[in-house]
Design a protein around this motif. Structure first.
Motif, PDB file in Angstrom:
ATOM      1  N   ARG A   1      27.316  38.044  35.537  1.00 22.91           N
ATOM      2  CA  ARG A   1      28.473  37.069  35.408  1.00 22.91           C
ATOM      3  C   ARG A   1      28.281  35.911  36.232  1.00 22.91           C
ATOM      4  O   ARG A   1      28.662  34.435  35.692  1.00 22.91           O
ATOM      5  CB  ARG A   1      29.875  37.688  35.847  1.00 22.91           C
ATOM      6  CG  ARG A   1      30.315  38.646  34.912  1.00 22.91           C
ATOM      7  CD  ARG A   1      29.827  39.876  35.127  1.00 22.91           C
ATOM      8  NE  ARG A   1      30.142  40.904  33.936  1.00 22.91           N
ATOM      9  CZ  ARG A   1      30.256  42.141  34.076  1.00 22.91           C
ATOM     10  NH1 ARG A   1      30.350  42.729  35.120  1.00 22.91           N
ATOM     11  NH2 ARG A   1      30.604  43.013  32.908  1.00 22.91           N
ATOM     12  N   LYS A   2      27.795  35.751  37.241  1.00 27.84           N
ATOM     13  CA  LYS A   2      27.699  34.459  38.189  1.00 27.84           C
ATOM     14  C   LYS A   2      26.791  33.587  37.620  1.00 27.84           C
ATOM     15  O   LYS A   2      26.734  32.514  37.532  1.00 27.84           O
ATOM     16  CB  LYS A   2      27.076  35.045  39.673  1.00 27.84           C
ATOM     17  CG  LYS A   2      26.703  33.656  40.592  1.00 27.84           C
ATOM     18  CD  LYS A   2      26.241  34.201  41.715  1.00 27.84           C
ATOM     19  CE  LYS A   2      26.112  33.145  42.711  1.00 27.84           C
ATOM     20  NZ  LYS A   2      25.568  33.635  43.986  1.00 27.84           N
TER      21      LYS A   2
ATOM     22  N   ALA B   1      30.091  28.197  43.456  1.00 27.04           N
ATOM     23  CA  ALA B   1      29.872  29.458  43.001  1.00 27.04           C
ATOM     24  C   ALA B   1      28.541  30.081  43.327  1.00 27.04           C
ATOM     25  O   ALA B   1      28.621  31.125  43.800  1.00 27.04           O
ATOM     26  CB  ALA B   1      29.744  29.231  41.467  1.00 27.04           C
ATOM     27  N   VAL B   2      27.695  29.097  43.777  1.00 23.86           N
ATOM     28  CA  VAL B   2      26.338  29.448  44.459  1.00 23.86           C
ATOM     29  C   VAL B   2      26.619  29.850  45.825  1.00 23.86           C
ATOM     30  O   VAL B   2      26.016  31.006  46.247  1.00 23.86           O
ATOM     31  CB  VAL B   2      25.597  28.374  44.619  1.00 23.86           C
ATOM     32  CG1 VAL B   2      24.178  28.587  45.361  1.00 23.86           C
ATOM     33  CG2 VAL B   2      25.061  28.004  43.268  1.00 23.86           C
ATOM     34  N   TRP B   3      27.639  29.408  46.434  1.00 28.12           N
ATOM     35  CA  TRP B   3      27.837  30.074  47.842  1.00 28.12           C
ATOM     36  C   TRP B   3      28.787  30.972  47.942  1.00 28.12           C
ATOM     37  O   TRP B   3      28.551  32.032  48.703  1.00 28.12           O
ATOM     38  CB  TRP B   3      28.259  28.532  48.724  1.00 28.12           C
ATOM     39  CG  TRP B   3      28.841  29.176  50.256  1.00 28.12           C
ATOM     40  CD1 TRP B   3      27.983  29.724  51.080  1.00 28.12           C
ATOM     41  CD2 TRP B   3      29.826  28.776  50.854  1.00 28.12           C
ATOM     42  NE1 TRP B   3      28.647  30.097  52.064  1.00 28.12           N
ATOM     43  CE2 TRP B   3      29.919  29.215  52.216  1.00 28.12           C
ATOM     44  CE3 TRP B   3      31.106  27.918  50.688  1.00 28.12           C
ATOM     45  CZ2 TRP B   3      30.934  29.107  52.899  1.00 28.12           C
ATOM     46  CZ3 TRP B   3      32.083  27.902  51.428  1.00 28.12           C
ATOM     47  CH2 TRP B   3      31.811  28.204  52.813  1.00 28.12           C
ATOM     48  N   LEU B   4      29.924  31.317  47.269  1.00 27.74           N
ATOM     49  CA  LEU B   4      30.889  32.132  47.369  1.00 27.74           C
ATOM     50  C   LEU B   4      31.071  33.470  46.561  1.00 27.74           C
ATOM     51  O   LEU B   4      31.474  34.324  46.766  1.00 27.74           O
ATOM     52  CB  LEU B   4      32.209  31.452  47.135  1.00 27.74           C
ATOM     53  CG  LEU B   4      32.429  30.217  48.229  1.00 27.74           C
ATOM     54  CD1 LEU B   4      33.821  29.549  47.791  1.00 27.74           C
ATOM     55  CD2 LEU B   4      32.933  31.117  49.578  1.00 27.74           C
ATOM     56  N   LEU B   5      30.253  33.228  45.257  1.00 28.99           N
ATOM     57  CA  LEU B   5      30.547  34.495  44.279  1.00 28.99           C
ATOM     58  C   LEU B   5      29.268  35.401  44.480  1.00 28.99           C
ATOM     59  O   LEU B   5      28.154  34.801  44.771  1.00 28.99           O
ATOM     60  CB  LEU B   5      30.652  33.895  42.962  1.00 28.99           C
ATOM     61  CG  LEU B   5      31.955  32.863  42.863  1.00 28.99           C
ATOM     62  CD1 LEU B   5      31.927  32.469  41.294  1.00 28.99           C
ATOM     63  CD2 LEU B   5      33.112  33.753  43.001  1.00 28.99           C
TER      64      LEU B   5
ATOM     65  N   VAL C   1      39.538  30.451  44.316  1.00 31.50           N
ATOM     66  CA  VAL C   1      39.461  28.949  44.294  1.00 31.50           C
ATOM     67  C   VAL C   1      38.238  28.507  43.252  1.00 31.50           C
ATOM     68  O   VAL C   1      38.790  27.536  42.525  1.00 31.50           O
ATOM     69  CB  VAL C   1      39.571  28.098  45.551  1.00 31.50           C
ATOM     70  CG1 VAL C   1      39.233  26.635  45.413  1.00 31.50           C
ATOM     71  CG2 VAL C   1      40.487  28.474  46.630  1.00 31.50           C
ATOM     72  N   VAL C   2      37.227  28.803  43.488  1.00 31.36           N
ATOM     73  CA  VAL C   2      36.265  28.665  42.818  1.00 31.36           C
ATOM     74  C   VAL C   2      36.527  28.993  40.957  1.00 31.36           C
ATOM     75  O   VAL C   2      36.142  28.015  40.207  1.00 31.36           O
ATOM     76  CB  VAL C   2      34.795  28.957  43.126  1.00 31.36           C
ATOM     77  CG1 VAL C   2      33.654  28.555  42.039  1.00 31.36           C
ATOM     78  CG2 VAL C   2      34.605  28.455  44.240  1.00 31.36           C
TER      79      VAL C   2
ATOM     80  N   ARG D   1      35.526  36.760  51.503  1.00 33.23           N
ATOM     81  CA  ARG D   1      35.595  35.478  51.052  1.00 33.23           C
ATOM     82  C   ARG D   1      36.095  35.287  49.573  1.00 33.23           C
ATOM     83  O   ARG D   1      35.945  34.399  48.870  1.00 33.23           O
ATOM     84  CB  ARG D   1      34.164  34.863  50.966  1.00 33.23           C
ATOM     85  CG  ARG D   1      33.468  34.400  52.445  1.00 33.23           C
ATOM     86  CD  ARG D   1      32.218  33.742  52.596  1.00 33.23           C
ATOM     87  NE  ARG D   1      31.524  34.590  51.837  1.00 33.23           N
ATOM     88  CZ  ARG D   1      30.010  34.050  51.331  1.00 33.23           C
ATOM     89  NH1 ARG D   1      29.635  33.147  51.657  1.00 33.23           N
ATOM     90  NH2 ARG D   1      29.126  34.922  50.526  1.00 33.23           N
ATOM     91  N   ARG D   2      36.736  36.430  49.256  1.00 35.71           N
ATOM     92  CA  ARG D   2      37.146  36.657  48.060  1.00 35.71           C
ATOM     93  C   ARG D   2      38.246  35.670  47.409  1.00 35.71           C
ATOM     94  O   ARG D   2      38.390  35.137  46.509  1.00 35.71           O
ATOM     95  CB  ARG D   2      37.570  37.999  47.669  1.00 35.71           C
ATOM     96  CG  ARG D   2      39.019  38.531  48.483  1.00 35.71           C
ATOM     97  CD  ARG D   2      39.290  39.924  48.406  1.00 35.71           C
ATOM     98  NE  ARG D   2      40.235  40.646  49.294  1.00 35.71           N
ATOM     99  CZ  ARG D   2      40.352  40.723  50.304  1.00 35.71           C
ATOM    100  NH1 ARG D   2      38.951  40.400  51.062  1.00 35.71           N
ATOM    101  NH2 ARG D   2      41.245  41.144  50.716  1.00 35.71           N
TER     102      ARG D   2
END
Length: 524
Positions: A88-89, A196-200, A27-28, A21-22
């Protein structure tokens, strides 16, 4: 590690460990970066309207922009260290939420002091957000080819976002209200938080590698920058030789000198000398700082030239910047991204600065008569192409070859160079423009066309200084940045870059050179 050698991770091919999903994560990250960069200029279009409504003077109007960029640039290194410490997240998400809250405060402001404070708060949270975004990008894309594409997109956003902000500001100011130039950040930030919560993925370092926070360094560095910028802004009403201005300049320089000395002695320095001591990284950062001086000045002056002198509406003013946006995106994604692996960085950065300097020089011939097709349009295209060539290699050089524990602060230095250059440049060039205009009006009292002519004359002189600073950026890139193209590293240093340990084969995407080097590698 040598300044000419990128980290091993730079040439690892994407495999089973690569995050599927990088690209959605990109995109985020891009959305957050667009919001940060866009907000540096979106209020430019709204500034004439906000100035009239809140009663700002010409000398103090630049603080709407400078308060943001100064807080942003002054605290970026601290933001990078916080990202290295807590992950970082986490800092990415915290920065988004705080930025949205500060934007809502600014949109509701009913006094210039509240607006200045809100803009400064935006800069504070942007300083937490931006280093995390760039650091997440660096750690997510480790393959050289994928990183080139990712940095191409990031560079286009970093350069084009400023111009996109002008267009968006025109639409919002004309059809809604200047306050929506700030309110618009709230939904953007909320969307980015959910993504960010979902993808990173969080990249929190182990406890042994978490740096402590250098608070004395923050006070010294930020205090020095504030003093220098404030001195530049006060030079217009008081004069460069006034005790106030000279005292602020000297005090700022002393604080920055003490800051530099402290960084060599601090247990966990805010800006480790090992990060900026590299010749290529230092040259790239100086090039970035000098280049944005001219670009930020152009945004400010062209906004007032188009709206105040030529009578353009906010929307028409924003659309007038569209060619620059297209030129930046084209140069970043189609030129820099393709040439980055074939040419040394300086062969992109130096010609880019020369193109931008040429575009700025054309603007020194502006008159009070309409001159968009003959002067403004060619200048915008040249500046856009030049900045598009500069941004991507600067970001790549400045973030390559650093240890994982320093990735946050290394990423922060890129944005620091951009924001500090922008804040000092905006204050300095605005002071030059207003001083020159005042002197012109004093010498042409009574002339019916003196007001517009004086304003344009001040803009032209200030932009001429910007063109000279852009030429200095080209010189710095040519002299200091001597890194080779990344693909040259890939096969000239096969052991350090991309080669697998003995018995595991070679790097999958760094093809061995043909000819006489082939037998030599086979014997090894």
């Amino acid at each position: 590690m040598s300044s000419n050698e990128p980290p091993i991770a730079d040439s690892e091919a994407p495999g089973t460990d690569a995050d599927p999903r990088r690209w959605w994560g990109l995109v985020v990250i891009a959305l957050a970066q667009l919001m940060v960069v866009l907000d540096a200029t979106i209020v430019n279009i709204a500034l004439p309207s906000a100035q009239r409504e809140l009663g700002m003077t010409d000398a103090h109007r630049q603080w709407v922009i400078t308060a943001y960029s100064l807080a942003f640039g002054g605290l970026l290194l601290l933001g990078g260290r916080i990202a290295d410490r807590i992950g970082r997240k986490r800092t990415f998400t915290l920065g988004l939420v705080g930025f949205a809250a500060a934007s809502a405060l600014g949109g509701a402001a009913h006094s210039q002091g509240t607006l200045y404070a809100a803009r400064a708060l935006q800069g504070v949270f942007a300083a937490v957000l931006a280093p995390s975004a760039l650091s997440l990008l660096t750690t997510t894309f480790t393959d050289l080819r994928e990183r080139g594409k990712a940095f191409g997109i990031y560079g286009a956003i970093a350069g084009g976002g400023a111009a996109i902000g002008l267009i968006t500001g025109g639409l919002l100011t004309e059809y809604l209200d200047w306050r929506w130039c700030l309110y618009v950040n709230v939904p953007i930030a909320l969307i980015a938080v959910l993504g960010a919560v979902w993808l990173l993925h969080d990249h929190r370092p182990p406890p042994a590698d978490r740096p402590s926070l250098d608070l004395p360094g923050v006070l010294l560095g930020c205090g020095g920058l504030v003093a220098v910028v404030y001195a530049c802004s006060e030079a217009e009403p008081h004069g460069w030789s006034s005790p106030l201005v000279l005292g602020l300049l000297c005090g700022g320089v002393v604080l920055l000198a003490v800051f530099a000395r402290w960084q060599t002695r601090a247990r966990s320095p805010l800006l480790p000398p090992r990060v900026i001591g590299d010749r290529n990284r230092g040259g790239a950062l100086i090039t970035m700082a000098l280049a944005v001086v001219g670009m930020f000045g152009m945004f400010l002056f062209m906004t007032y030239y188009l709206q105040v002198v030529l009578g353009y509406s906010p929307l028409r003013t924003g659309l007038a910047f569209l060619p620059m946006t297209g030129a930046i995106v084209l140069a970043s994604t189609q030129l820099s991204a393709r040439l980055m692996t074939r040419l040394p960085p300086r062969l992109l950065m130096a010609p880019g600065a020369l193109l931008a300097a040429t575009g700025l020089f054309l603007l020194t011939f502006l008159t009070a008569e309409p001159a968009y097709p003959s002067h403004v349009l060619p200048s915008m295209i040249l500046v856009g192409l030049g900045m598009g060539l500069i941004f991507m290699p600067v970001v790549n050089v400045a973030t390559s070859g650093v240890a994982p524990r320093d990735s946050g602060v290394a990423s922060a230095t890129v944005n620091t160079a951009q924001q500090v250059g922008g804040s000092i440049g905006t204050a300095l060039l605005n002071t030059i423009a207003t001083s020159v205009s005042a002197a012109y009006l004093a010498g042409h009292a009574g002339a019916s066309s003196a007001v517009k002519a004086g304003v344009v004359h001040g803009f032209s002189v200030a932009i001429g200084w910007g063109a000279g600073i852009m030429l200095l950026a080209a010189l710095v890139a040519s002299v200091l940045v001597n890194a080779r193209a990344p693909n040259q590293h890939a096969w000239r240093s096969p052991v350090r870059v991309g080669s697998a340990p003995k018995g595991r084969g070679q790097c999958r995407h760094a093809a061995p050179p043909r000819g006489r080097d082939q037998p030599r590698r086979a014997r090894g």
